[in-house]
Design a protein around this motif. Structure first.
Motif, PDB file in Angstrom:
ATOM      1  N   MET A  52       0.813  -1.349   0.192  1.00 33.22           N
ATOM      2  CA  MET A  52       0.378  -0.047   0.067  1.00 33.22           C
ATOM      3  C   MET A  52       1.019   1.511   0.571  1.00 33.22           C
ATOM      4  SD  MET A  52      -3.122  -0.761   2.689  1.00 33.22           S
ATOM      5  CE  MET A  52      -1.820  -1.926   3.161  1.00 33.22           C
ATOM      6  N   ASN A  53       1.516   1.014   0.012  1.00 34.55           N
ATOM      7  CA  ASN A  53       2.927   2.429  -0.680  1.00 34.55           C
ATOM      8  C   ASN A  53       3.330   2.948   0.656  1.00 34.55           C
ATOM      9  OD1 ASN A  53       3.525   2.014  -3.081  1.00 34.55           O
ATOM     10  ND2 ASN A  53       1.522   3.039  -3.271  1.00 34.55           N
ATOM     11  N   LYS A  54       3.160   2.233   1.974  1.00 31.72           N
ATOM     12  CA  LYS A  54       3.700   2.763   3.096  1.00 31.72           C
ATOM     13  C   LYS A  54       4.063   1.907   4.244  1.00 31.72           C
ATOM     14  CE  LYS A  54       0.259   6.678   3.475  1.00 31.72           C
ATOM     15  NZ  LYS A  54       1.224   7.431   3.736  1.00 31.72           N
ATOM     16  N   SER A  55       4.527   2.476   5.437  1.00 31.16           N
ATOM     17  CA  SER A  55       5.821   1.371   5.764  1.00 31.16           C
ATOM     18  C   SER A  55       4.928   1.742   7.394  1.00 31.16           C
ATOM     19  CB  SER A  55       7.178   2.422   5.987  1.00 31.16           C
ATOM     20  OG  SER A  55       7.892   2.960   4.930  1.00 31.16           O
ATOM     21  N   PHE A  56       4.909   0.739   7.881  1.00 34.02           N
ATOM     22  CA  PHE A  56       4.109   0.464   9.454  1.00 34.02           C
ATOM     23  C   PHE A  56       5.661  -0.394  10.608  1.00 34.02           C
ATOM     24  CE2 PHE A  56       1.146   0.150   6.121  1.00 34.02           C
ATOM     25  CZ  PHE A  56      -0.197   0.362   6.140  1.00 34.02           C
ATOM     26  N   GLN A 115       3.685 -10.809   9.551  1.00 35.47           N
ATOM     27  CA  GLN A 115       2.614 -11.853   8.879  1.00 35.47           C
ATOM     28  C   GLN A 115       1.062 -11.819   8.641  1.00 35.47           C
ATOM     29  OE1 GLN A 115       3.750 -15.868   8.168  1.00 35.47           O
ATOM     30  NE2 GLN A 115       2.495 -16.694   6.773  1.00 35.47           N
ATOM     31  N   SER A 116       0.569 -11.644   9.856  1.00 33.06           N
ATOM     32  CA  SER A 116      -0.683 -12.060  10.229  1.00 33.06           C
ATOM     33  C   SER A 116      -1.383 -10.164   9.613  1.00 33.06           C
ATOM     34  CB  SER A 116      -1.052 -11.954  11.849  1.00 33.06           C
ATOM     35  OG  SER A 116      -0.559 -13.343  12.222  1.00 33.06           O
ATOM     36  N   PHE A 117      -0.603  -8.720   9.758  1.00 28.92           N
ATOM     37  CA  PHE A 117      -0.970  -8.316   9.429  1.00 28.92           C
ATOM     38  C   PHE A 117      -0.787  -8.386   7.946  1.00 28.92           C
ATOM     39  CE2 PHE A 117       1.203  -4.344   8.185  1.00 28.92           C
ATOM     40  CZ  PHE A 117      -0.354  -2.916   7.760  1.00 28.92           C
ATOM     41  N   LYS A 118      -0.076  -8.331   7.236  1.00 28.65           N
ATOM     42  CA  LYS A 118      -0.358  -8.544   5.658  1.00 28.65           C
ATOM     43  C   LYS A 118      -1.141  -9.320   5.502  1.00 28.65           C
ATOM     44  CE  LYS A 118       4.462  -7.790   4.738  1.00 28.65           C
ATOM     45  NZ  LYS A 118       5.645  -8.413   4.130  1.00 28.65           N
ATOM     46  N   GLU A 119      -1.350 -10.602   5.999  1.00 26.22           N
ATOM     47  CA  GLU A 119      -3.038 -11.203   5.170  1.00 26.22           C
ATOM     48  C   GLU A 119      -4.034 -10.652   6.044  1.00 26.22           C
ATOM     49  OE1 GLU A 119      -2.121 -15.104   7.593  1.00 26.22           O
ATOM     50  OE2 GLU A 119      -0.758 -15.592   5.654  1.00 26.22           O
ATOM     51  N   GLY A 120      -4.261 -10.142   7.480  1.00 23.81           N
ATOM     52  CA  GLY A 120      -5.853  -9.708   7.671  1.00 23.81           C
ATOM     53  C   GLY A 120      -5.494  -8.023   6.699  1.00 23.81           C
ATOM     54  N   MET A 121      -4.694  -7.490   6.171  1.00 22.48           N
ATOM     55  CA  MET A 121      -4.939  -6.313   5.434  1.00 22.48           C
ATOM     56  C   MET A 121      -5.404  -6.390   4.580  1.00 22.48           C
ATOM     57  SD  MET A 121      -5.076  -3.341   7.769  1.00 22.48           S
ATOM     58  CE  MET A 121      -3.711  -1.983   6.875  1.00 22.48           C
ATOM     59  N   LYS A 122      -4.860  -7.794   3.620  1.00 20.55           N
ATOM     60  CA  LYS A 122      -5.114  -7.900   2.295  1.00 20.55           C
ATOM     61  C   LYS A 122      -6.928  -8.498   2.434  1.00 20.55           C
ATOM     62  CE  LYS A 122      -0.977  -9.651   0.859  1.00 20.55           C
ATOM     63  NZ  LYS A 122      -0.182 -10.862   0.136  1.00 20.55           N
ATOM     64  N   LYS A 123      -7.292  -8.779   3.514  1.00 18.70           N
ATOM     65  CA  LYS A 123      -8.911  -9.606   3.147  1.00 18.70           C
ATOM     66  C   LYS A 123     -10.133  -8.632   3.126  1.00 18.70           C
ATOM     67  CE  LYS A 123      -7.351 -13.696   5.242  1.00 18.70           C
ATOM     68  NZ  LYS A 123      -7.597 -14.671   6.256  1.00 18.70           N
ATOM     69  N   ILE A 124      -9.278  -7.296   3.841  1.00 20.77           N
ATOM     70  CA  ILE A 124     -10.037  -6.236   4.360  1.00 20.77           C
ATOM     71  C   ILE A 124      -9.858  -5.319   3.119  1.00 20.77           C
ATOM     72  CG2 ILE A 124     -10.459  -3.646   5.523  1.00 20.77           C
ATOM     73  CD1 ILE A 124      -9.320  -5.364   8.218  1.00 20.77           C
ATOM     74  N   LYS A 125     -11.166  -5.087   2.419  1.00 24.68           N
ATOM     75  CA  LYS A 125     -10.758  -4.534   1.247  1.00 24.68           C
ATOM     76  C   LYS A 125     -11.625  -3.524   0.807  1.00 24.68           C
ATOM     77  CE  LYS A 125     -10.470  -8.689  -0.857  1.00 24.68           C
ATOM     78  NZ  LYS A 125      -8.805  -8.494  -2.041  1.00 24.68           N
ATOM     79  N   GLU A 126     -12.565  -3.088   1.724  1.00 27.81           N
ATOM     80  CA  GLU A 126     -13.177  -1.396   1.801  1.00 27.81           C
ATOM     81  C   GLU A 126     -12.036  -0.089   2.702  1.00 27.81           C
ATOM     82  OE1 GLU A 126     -16.832  -1.989   1.841  1.00 27.81           O
ATOM     83  OE2 GLU A 126     -17.882  -2.441   0.361  1.00 27.81           O
ATOM     84  N   GLY A 127     -12.237   0.748   2.253  1.00 32.12           N
ATOM     85  CA  GLY A 127     -11.689   1.731   3.658  1.00 32.12           C
ATOM     86  C   GLY A 127     -10.552   2.904   3.147  1.00 32.12           C
ATOM     87  N   THR A 128     -10.658   3.458   3.842  1.00 35.09           N
ATOM     88  CA  THR A 128      -8.874   4.342   3.656  1.00 35.09           C
ATOM     89  C   THR A 128      -7.835   2.901   4.874  1.00 35.09           C
ATOM     90  OG1 THR A 128      -9.100   5.368   6.154  1.00 35.09           O
ATOM     91  CG2 THR A 128      -9.675   6.619   4.045  1.00 35.09           C
ATOM     92  N   ILE A 129      -6.460   3.507   4.591  1.00 38.15           N
ATOM     93  CA  ILE A 129      -5.469   2.142   5.043  1.00 38.15           C
ATOM     94  C   ILE A 129      -5.442   2.663   7.142  1.00 38.15           C
ATOM     95  CG2 ILE A 129      -3.148   2.693   5.435  1.00 38.15           C
ATOM     96  CD1 ILE A 129      -2.328   3.385   3.209  1.00 38.15           C
ATOM     97  N   GLN A 130      -6.257   3.537   7.096  1.00 32.96           N
ATOM     98  CA  GLN A 130      -6.595   4.107   9.037  1.00 32.96           C
ATOM     99  C   GLN A 130      -7.620   2.828   9.422  1.00 32.96           C
ATOM    100  OE1 GLN A 130      -4.267   5.008  10.703  1.00 32.96           O
ATOM    101  NE2 GLN A 130      -5.274   4.008  12.491  1.00 32.96           N
TER     102      GLN A 130
END
Length: 235
Positions: free
Chosen positions: A1-5, A89-104
Protein backbone atom coordinates in the motif's frame (compact mmCIF):
# COMPACT_ATOMS: atom_id res chain seq x y z
CA UNK A 1 0.00 0.00 0.00
CA UNK A 2 3.04 2.23 -0.43
CA UNK A 3 3.28 2.82 3.31
CA UNK A 4 5.71 1.86 6.05
CA UNK A 5 4.40 0.43 9.33
CA UNK A 6 5.96 0.01 12.74
CA UNK A 7 4.70 -3.26 14.24
CA UNK A 8 5.12 -4.01 17.93
CA UNK A 9 4.00 -7.23 19.59
CA UNK A 10 3.93 -8.09 23.29
CA UNK A 11 5.69 -11.44 23.70
CA UNK A 12 3.42 -12.46 26.64
CA UNK A 13 -0.10 -11.58 25.49
CA UNK A 14 0.57 -11.36 21.70
CA UNK A 15 -1.09 -7.92 21.76
CA UNK A 16 -0.12 -5.93 18.64
CA UNK A 17 0.32 -2.18 18.22
CA UNK A 18 0.79 -0.88 14.68
CA UNK A 19 1.65 2.65 13.59
CA UNK A 20 1.60 4.10 10.08
CA UNK A 21 5.02 5.68 9.53
CA UNK A 22 5.50 8.74 7.34
CA UNK A 23 9.20 8.49 8.13
CA UNK A 24 11.40 5.63 9.34
CA UNK A 25 14.00 7.72 11.14
CA UNK A 26 15.02 7.04 14.72
CA UNK A 27 13.21 10.17 15.84
CA UNK A 28 9.92 9.05 14.24
CA UNK A 29 10.31 5.52 15.62
CA UNK A 30 10.95 6.79 19.14
CA UNK A 31 7.88 9.01 18.90
CA UNK A 32 5.67 6.00 18.09
CA UNK A 33 7.23 3.97 20.88
CA UNK A 34 6.41 6.77 23.29
CA UNK A 35 2.75 6.60 22.20
CA UNK A 36 2.61 2.91 23.05
CA UNK A 37 4.51 3.34 26.32
CA UNK A 38 2.10 6.13 27.32
CA UNK A 39 -0.66 3.50 27.34
CA UNK A 40 1.09 0.35 28.53
CA UNK A 41 4.14 1.62 30.36
CA UNK A 42 7.79 0.94 29.60
CA UNK A 43 8.87 -2.55 28.62
CA UNK A 44 11.87 -4.48 29.95
CA UNK A 45 13.24 -5.72 26.63
CA UNK A 46 13.01 -4.76 22.96
CA UNK A 47 14.04 -7.23 20.28
CA UNK A 48 14.25 -5.68 16.82
CA UNK A 49 15.80 -6.18 13.43
CA UNK A 50 18.93 -4.32 12.37
CA UNK A 51 17.20 -1.43 10.64
CA UNK A 52 18.93 1.94 10.76
CA UNK A 53 16.26 3.34 13.09
CA UNK A 54 17.13 0.72 15.73
CA UNK A 55 20.92 0.75 15.44
CA UNK A 56 21.43 4.51 15.69
CA UNK A 57 23.03 6.22 18.67
CA UNK A 58 19.83 8.21 19.23
CA UNK A 59 17.81 5.01 19.68
CA UNK A 60 20.48 3.47 21.90
CA UNK A 61 20.46 6.56 24.13
CA UNK A 62 16.64 6.47 24.35
CA UNK A 63 16.35 2.85 25.50
CA UNK A 64 19.27 3.23 27.89
CA UNK A 65 17.77 6.33 29.53
CA UNK A 66 14.52 4.39 30.13
CA UNK A 67 16.17 1.25 31.50
CA UNK A 68 15.16 -0.88 28.50
CA UNK A 69 17.39 -3.70 27.27
CA UNK A 70 17.73 -3.79 23.48
CA UNK A 71 18.72 -6.81 21.42
CA UNK A 72 18.81 -7.21 17.64
CA UNK A 73 18.17 -10.35 15.63
CA UNK A 74 20.90 -11.99 13.60
CA UNK A 75 21.55 -10.14 10.30
CA UNK A 76 19.62 -11.60 7.33
CA UNK A 77 17.92 -14.09 9.64
CA UNK A 78 14.48 -12.71 10.59
CA UNK A 79 13.38 -16.09 11.97
CA UNK A 80 15.46 -15.37 15.08
CA UNK A 81 12.74 -12.86 16.00
CA UNK A 82 9.89 -15.22 15.16
CA UNK A 83 7.24 -13.52 17.29
CA UNK A 84 7.61 -10.25 15.38
CA UNK A 85 7.75 -12.00 12.01
CA UNK A 86 4.50 -13.84 12.72
CA UNK A 87 2.91 -10.51 13.66
CA UNK A 88 4.06 -9.03 10.35
CA UNK A 89 2.64 -11.99 8.43
CA UNK A 90 -0.71 -11.80 10.26
CA UNK A 91 -0.87 -8.08 9.58
CA UNK A 92 -0.22 -8.43 5.84
CA UNK A 93 -2.73 -11.25 5.43
CA UNK A 94 -5.37 -9.47 7.49
CA UNK A 95 -5.05 -6.18 5.62
CA UNK A 96 -5.44 -7.95 2.25
CA UNK A 97 -8.79 -9.40 3.35
CA UNK A 98 -10.23 -5.95 4.16
CA UNK A 99 -11.32 -4.45 0.85
CA UNK A 100 -13.01 -1.17 1.81
CA UNK A 101 -11.91 1.95 3.68
CA UNK A 102 -8.82 4.07 4.09
CA UNK A 103 -5.55 2.59 5.29
CA UNK A 104 -6.25 3.77 8.84
CA UNK A 105 -9.79 2.35 8.76
CA UNK A 106 -8.49 -1.01 7.52
CA UNK A 107 -5.80 -0.94 10.20
CA UNK A 108 -8.33 -0.23 12.93
CA UNK A 109 -10.55 -3.11 11.83
CA UNK A 110 -7.61 -5.49 11.62
CA UNK A 111 -6.34 -4.56 15.09
CA UNK A 112 -9.80 -4.90 16.64
CA UNK A 113 -10.42 -8.33 15.11
CA UNK A 114 -6.91 -9.52 15.98
CA UNK A 115 -7.07 -8.37 19.60
CA UNK A 116 -10.36 -10.16 20.35
CA UNK A 117 -9.42 -13.43 18.62
CA UNK A 118 -8.00 -16.26 20.80
CA UNK A 119 -4.41 -17.17 19.95
CA UNK A 120 -3.34 -20.73 19.29
CA UNK A 121 -0.30 -20.29 21.53
CA UNK A 122 -2.08 -18.93 24.62
CA UNK A 123 -5.66 -20.10 24.03
CA UNK A 124 -6.90 -16.62 24.95
CA UNK A 125 -7.42 -13.35 23.10
CA UNK A 126 -4.62 -10.77 23.51
CA UNK A 127 -7.09 -8.39 25.17
CA UNK A 128 -7.90 -10.96 27.87
CA UNK A 129 -4.25 -11.53 28.74
CA UNK A 130 -3.26 -7.87 28.62
CA UNK A 131 -6.41 -6.20 30.02
CA UNK A 132 -7.87 -9.10 32.04
CA UNK A 133 -11.21 -8.65 30.26
CA UNK A 134 -12.92 -9.35 26.95
CA UNK A 135 -13.47 -6.49 24.52
CA UNK A 136 -17.10 -6.11 23.44
CA UNK A 137 -17.80 -6.74 19.75
CA UNK A 138 -20.88 -6.97 17.54
CA UNK A 139 -20.90 -10.73 18.11
CA UNK A 140 -21.81 -10.04 21.74
CA UNK A 141 -25.13 -8.56 20.54
CA UNK A 142 -26.14 -12.03 19.32
CA UNK A 143 -25.84 -13.53 22.78
CA UNK A 144 -27.96 -12.10 25.62
CA UNK A 145 -26.18 -10.63 28.62
CA UNK A 146 -27.68 -12.77 31.39
CA UNK A 147 -26.20 -10.68 34.20
CA UNK A 148 -27.56 -7.44 32.75
CA UNK A 149 -30.99 -9.00 32.15
CA UNK A 150 -31.21 -10.21 35.77
CA UNK A 151 -30.22 -6.78 37.09
CA UNK A 152 -32.85 -5.05 34.93
CA UNK A 153 -35.58 -7.43 36.12
CA UNK A 154 -34.56 -6.97 39.74
CA UNK A 155 -34.70 -3.19 39.31
CA UNK A 156 -38.20 -3.45 37.83
CA UNK A 157 -39.36 -5.68 40.69
CA UNK A 158 -37.94 -3.22 43.22
CA UNK A 159 -39.61 -0.31 41.42
CA UNK A 160 -43.07 -1.92 41.50
CA UNK A 161 -42.57 -3.06 45.10
CA UNK A 162 -41.55 0.40 46.27
CA UNK A 163 -44.60 1.97 44.58
CA UNK A 164 -46.97 -0.23 46.59
CA UNK A 165 -45.01 -0.58 49.81
CA UNK A 166 -45.61 1.38 53.00
CA UNK A 167 -42.78 3.03 54.88
CA UNK A 168 -41.76 0.48 57.52
CA UNK A 169 -38.97 2.51 59.15
CA UNK A 170 -39.50 3.12 62.87
CA UNK A 171 -37.13 5.05 65.13
CA UNK A 172 -36.58 4.88 68.89
CA UNK A 173 -38.77 7.48 70.61
CA UNK A 174 -41.40 7.40 67.87
CA UNK A 175 -45.05 7.11 68.84
CA UNK A 176 -46.87 4.08 67.39
CA UNK A 177 -50.03 2.02 67.84
CA UNK A 178 -49.54 -1.55 69.08
CA UNK A 179 -51.99 -4.39 68.63
CA UNK A 180 -53.77 -5.25 71.88
CA UNK A 181 -54.09 -9.02 72.35
CA UNK A 182 -55.69 -8.85 75.81
CA UNK A 183 -58.61 -11.29 75.97
CA UNK A 184 -62.00 -9.57 76.32
CA UNK A 185 -60.67 -6.08 75.59
CA UNK A 186 -62.61 -4.05 73.06
CA UNK A 187 -59.62 -1.83 72.36
CA UNK A 188 -57.64 -3.37 69.49
CA UNK A 189 -54.95 -0.71 69.20
CA UNK A 190 -53.16 1.00 72.07
CA UNK A 191 -50.72 3.90 71.84
CA UNK A 192 -47.11 3.60 72.95
CA UNK A 193 -43.55 4.72 72.34
CA UNK A 194 -40.69 2.75 70.77
CA UNK A 195 -37.86 2.36 73.29
CA UNK A 196 -35.69 -0.28 71.63
CA UNK A 197 -35.21 -2.12 68.34
CA UNK A 198 -34.65 -5.82 68.95
CA UNK A 199 -34.51 -7.00 65.34
CA UNK A 200 -34.80 -5.78 61.75
CA UNK A 201 -38.59 -5.46 62.10
CA UNK A 202 -39.06 -6.12 65.82
CA UNK A 203 -39.35 -3.43 68.54
CA UNK A 204 -39.91 -2.97 72.27
CA UNK A 205 -42.76 -0.56 72.99
CA UNK A 206 -43.53 1.24 76.26
CA UNK A 207 -47.25 1.72 76.83
CA UNK A 208 -48.93 4.55 78.70
CA UNK A 209 -49.34 2.33 81.79
CA UNK A 210 -45.51 1.76 81.80
CA UNK A 211 -45.76 -1.79 80.53
CA UNK A 212 -43.20 -2.85 77.91
CA UNK A 213 -44.26 -5.17 75.10
CA UNK A 214 -42.55 -6.47 71.97
CA UNK A 215 -44.20 -6.24 68.59
CA UNK A 216 -43.40 -6.77 64.90
CA UNK A 217 -44.17 -4.29 62.11
CA UNK A 218 -47.23 -5.04 60.02
CA UNK A 219 -48.89 -3.33 57.08
CA UNK A 220 -52.36 -3.45 58.64
CA UNK A 221 -54.04 -0.11 59.29
CA UNK A 222 -56.78 1.21 61.52
CA UNK A 223 -59.70 2.42 59.47
CA UNK A 224 -59.64 5.83 61.15
CA UNK A 225 -55.89 6.33 60.47
CA UNK A 226 -53.86 6.62 57.30
CA UNK A 227 -50.94 4.24 56.78
CA UNK A 228 -48.71 7.01 55.49
CA UNK A 229 -49.38 9.12 58.61
CA UNK A 230 -48.72 6.59 61.36
CA UNK A 231 -46.74 3.35 61.55
CA UNK A 232 -48.57 0.48 63.18
CA UNK A 233 -47.01 -2.37 65.09
CA UNK A 234 -48.63 -5.75 65.60
CA UNK A 235 -47.65 -8.92 67.39
Amino acid sequence: MNKSFLIMVDAYSKWIDIHVMNSTTSEATISKLQQTFATHGLCDLIISDNGAAFTSKEFADYVKSNGIEHRTSAPWHPASNGCAERAVQSFKEGMKKIKEGTIQEKLNRFLFNYRITPQTTTGLAPSELLMKRKLKSRLDLVFPNIEKRVQERQQKQKHYHDKKSVNRQINVGQGVFARNFAIGSKIKWIPGEVIKQSGPLSFHIKLQDERVIRRHITLNCRRDLKCEDVLLVAG
